[in-house]
Design an enzyme around this catalytic site. Structure first.
Site, PDB file in Angstrom:
ATOM      1  N   TYR A 143       3.119   7.835  -5.007  1.00 51.35           N
ATOM      2  CA  TYR A 143       3.150   7.032  -3.781  1.00 51.35           C
ATOM      3  C   TYR A 143       2.932   5.581  -4.178  1.00 51.35           C
ATOM      4  CZ  TYR A 143       1.522   5.121   0.719  1.00 51.35           C
ATOM      5  OH  TYR A 143       1.354   4.364   1.857  1.00 51.35           O
ATOM      6  N   ASP A 238       2.889   1.082 -11.584  1.00 47.35           N
ATOM      7  CA  ASP A 238       2.117   0.896 -10.353  1.00 47.35           C
ATOM      8  C   ASP A 238       0.657   1.230 -10.682  1.00 47.35           C
ATOM      9  OD1 ASP A 238       2.212   2.273  -6.948  1.00 47.35           O
ATOM     10  OD2 ASP A 238       0.730   1.069  -8.037  1.00 47.35           O
ATOM     11  N   LYS A 266      -6.476  -2.633  -4.559  1.00 44.93           N
ATOM     12  CA  LYS A 266      -7.764  -1.926  -4.539  1.00 44.93           C
ATOM     13  C   LYS A 266      -8.865  -2.696  -5.283  1.00 44.93           C
ATOM     14  CE  LYS A 266      -5.296   2.471  -4.048  1.00 44.93           C
ATOM     15  NZ  LYS A 266      -5.655   3.021  -2.735  1.00 44.93           N
TER      16      LYS A 266
HETATM   17  P1  KE4 Z   1      -1.862  -0.168  -0.031  1.00 44.29           P
HETATM   18  O1  KE4 Z   1      -0.650  -0.771   0.623  1.00 44.29           O
HETATM   19  O2  KE4 Z   1      -2.398   1.052   0.741  1.00 44.29           O
HETATM   20  O3  KE4 Z   1      -2.939  -1.189  -0.360  1.00 44.29           O
HETATM   21  O4  KE4 Z   1      -1.424   0.402  -1.478  1.00 44.29           O
HETATM   22  C1  KE4 Z   1      -0.371   1.330  -1.547  1.00 44.29           C
HETATM   23  C2  KE4 Z   1      -0.480   2.082  -2.845  1.00 44.29           C
HETATM   24  C3  KE4 Z   1       0.360   1.748  -3.889  1.00 44.29           C
HETATM   25  N1  KE4 Z   1       0.292   2.385  -5.079  1.00 44.29           N
HETATM   26  C4  KE4 Z   1      -0.614   3.371  -5.287  1.00 44.29           C
HETATM   27  C5  KE4 Z   1      -0.650   4.057  -6.611  1.00 44.29           C
HETATM   28  C6  KE4 Z   1      -1.498   3.753  -4.258  1.00 44.29           C
HETATM   29  O5  KE4 Z   1      -2.395   4.753  -4.472  1.00 44.29           O
HETATM   30  C7  KE4 Z   1      -1.442   3.105  -3.008  1.00 44.29           C
HETATM   31  C8  KE4 Z   1      -2.332   3.493  -1.848  1.00 44.29           C
HETATM   32  N2  KE4 Z   1      -3.179   4.608  -2.078  1.00 44.29           N
HETATM   33  C9  KE4 Z   1      -3.537   5.350  -0.889  1.00 44.29           C
HETATM   34  C10 KE4 Z   1      -4.452   6.512  -1.282  1.00 44.29           C
HETATM   35  N3  KE4 Z   1      -3.925   7.365  -2.251  1.00 44.29           N
HETATM   36  C11 KE4 Z   1      -4.206   4.494   0.127  1.00 44.29           C
HETATM   37  C12 KE4 Z   1      -4.880   5.264   1.238  1.00 44.29           C
HETATM   38  C13 KE4 Z   1      -4.150   5.109   2.533  1.00 44.29           C
HETATM   39  O6  KE4 Z   1      -2.904   5.196   2.538  1.00 44.29           O
HETATM   40  O7  KE4 Z   1      -4.848   4.922   3.540  1.00 44.29           O
END
Ligand code: KE4
Length: 428
Positions: A143, A238, A266
């Site tokens: 993701y 990523d 993060k």
């Molecule tokens: P954000 O747009 O949520 O800051 O980041 C997206 C993203 C991109 N790449 C990786 C590897 C990620 O894990 C994420 C977001 N992670 C999720 C949890 N696995 C965020 C939690 C959520 O969607 O509320």
């Protein structure tokens, strides 16, 4: 027990889609309603009813120091005393950029954005603009945020909601994105042999954390590097989750692979909204205003977020930080494995740094298909029973869980006592 959360959730449902501002928080994969958190300290969360939990979500990764680390709080208060947002360059942005460049050898220049989604979306645009190609290759179960062209067979929230891609993503966008199994070089080689000259980028979670934790198989990441070299595609790591989590320089320093572009989020925001993408100057100088590839953001480099990120990275850069965190993480994993063995429960576990994964299957779990075939019902029971014992896990099998520097011996002892009781009850 959870009356205040229930009242808040009822109100939220009338105002916010699903009552939450991010789908996975709705806990639909495991049933029950979300708890509303009122405050946090160290490795603990306190919900609206005053219940206390040991937190292994850590805001989905950012809280590697634990909640309200004094250095981060002090830095934020200092920045706040001077203002909140200027929409103009600040010294803080230069300082955090310097720290990222110093930490990650593959990065000569970095652009701050406001989320991991923005970081990966922008890196994809840069790769397409720099190569003049359109195709993107990603991996099932990985993701990368919710940008249209990446919301295809994604892991994390989309996987839990069993939506391949999402309504609203134009078919034409899907045509430009190919998703292949993680840890499977032969399939990727077939795709690249057929389409490689059209592939702008291969984007990968170097350690997958959105299908549960799935580590890269030996040679997998090097294989991606070799294929990108062979076909002239951009390799994007990523590292939104792995950056400064599995090592100070991210997974790329742990595995010794040099991507062309890296995405962060993060941890580099210390709990405030920050994302970033970076790489060689030859690529990054093609981003506006230096180059023609446009990307912008009102709050990019926000001084409060920069201050929290700088304070966090300063703590992470201290000698021995990661060794101590790895030791705690391994202790936790050993304890979980022992408790499962004692109960006769089949689990497949893994750990990279302080990112941990546990599937209810004898394993191994090498990709998203393996993850989906683990016992999801048993995970739900495990999640609910651990929560009832004050252990706050991610409400989805398709997430990793995180140990912070604030998880002490007492927290581990309580966690493992809960796990022993829960595994025992699952076995009956
Ligand atoms: P954000 O747009 O949520 O800051 O980041 C997206 C993203 C991109 N790449 C990786 C590897 C990620 O894990 C994420 C977001 N992670 C999720 C949890 N696995 C965020 C939690 C959520 O969607 O509320």
């Amino acid at each position: 027990m959870y009356d205040a959360s229930k009242r808040l959730f009822e109100r939220a449902l009338a105002l916010i889609p699903g009552g939450v501002n991010s789908p996975v928080r709705a806990c639909r994969a495991v049933g029950g309603d979300p708890l509303f958190i009122s405050q946090a300290q160290g490795c603990h969360l306190f919900d609206a009813d005053g219940n206390i939990f040991i937190d292994y979500v850590g805001s989905w990764g950012p809280m590697i120091l634990g909640h309200r680390h004094p250095a981060v709080v002090e830095a934020l208060l200092h920045a706040l005393a001077r203002g909140t947002s200027y929409g103009a360059p600040t010294a803080l942005e230069v300082e955090l950029a310097q720290m990222v460049v110093d930490a990650v050898p593959s990065i000569e220049k970095v652009r701050m954005v406001n989320s991991g989604t923005e970081a990966t979306m922008s890196a994809i645009r840069l790769a397409r603009g720099a190569t003049g190609r359109e195709m993107i290759i990603k991996f099932d179960g990985c993701y990368h945020g919710h940008a249209d062209s990446l919301l295809v067979s994604a892991g994390s929230g989309v996987a839990t909601l069993a939506i391949a891609g999402s309504p609203g993503v134009p078919q034409s966008f899907v045509d430009h994105t190919v998703s292949v199994p993680y840890n499977n070089l032969p399939v990727l080689e077939q795709v690249m042999a057929a389409k490689g000259k059209r592939v702008a980028a291969i984007i990968v979670e170097p350690v997958a954390g959105n299908m549960g934790l799935v580590a890269p198989a030996r040679g997998f990441l090097q294989g991606l590097r070799d294929m990108c070299d062979r076909y002239g595609s951009v390799l994007i790591f990523d590292e939104v989750m792995t950056g400064f989590r599995v090592a100070y320089g991210g997974a790329q320093t742990l595995y010794g692979i040099t991507p062309d572009l890296s995405c962060f989020g993060k941890i580099i925001g210390g709990g405030l909204p920050v994302g970033a993408y970076g790489g060689r100057s030859e690529l990054m100088d093609q981003v506006a205003p230096q180059g023609p590839i446009y990307q912008a953001g009102t709050l990019s480099g926000n001084p409060l977020a920069m201050a929290a990120g700088i304070a966090t990275l300063k703590e992470l850069s201290k000698p021995g930080f990661y060794q101590a965190l790895e030791q705690t993480s391994q202790q936790l994993l050993n304890g979980l494995q022992q408790a499962a063995r004692k109960a006769g429960i089949a689990v497949s576990t893994d750990r990279v740094g302080s990112m941990l994964g546990l599937f209810f299957t004898s394993g191994p779990v090498l990709n998203f298909e393996d993850a989906k075939h683990s016992d999801l019902n048993r995970f739900t029971a495990y999640y609910q029973q651990m929560l009832a014992r004050g252990i706050y896990l991610a409400p989805s099998q398709f997430e990793a869980f995180f140990v912070s520097a604030a998880h002490d011996a007492v927290a581990l002892e309580k966690t493992l006592a809960a796990a022993e009781a829960v595994f025992g009850s699952l076995a009956t």
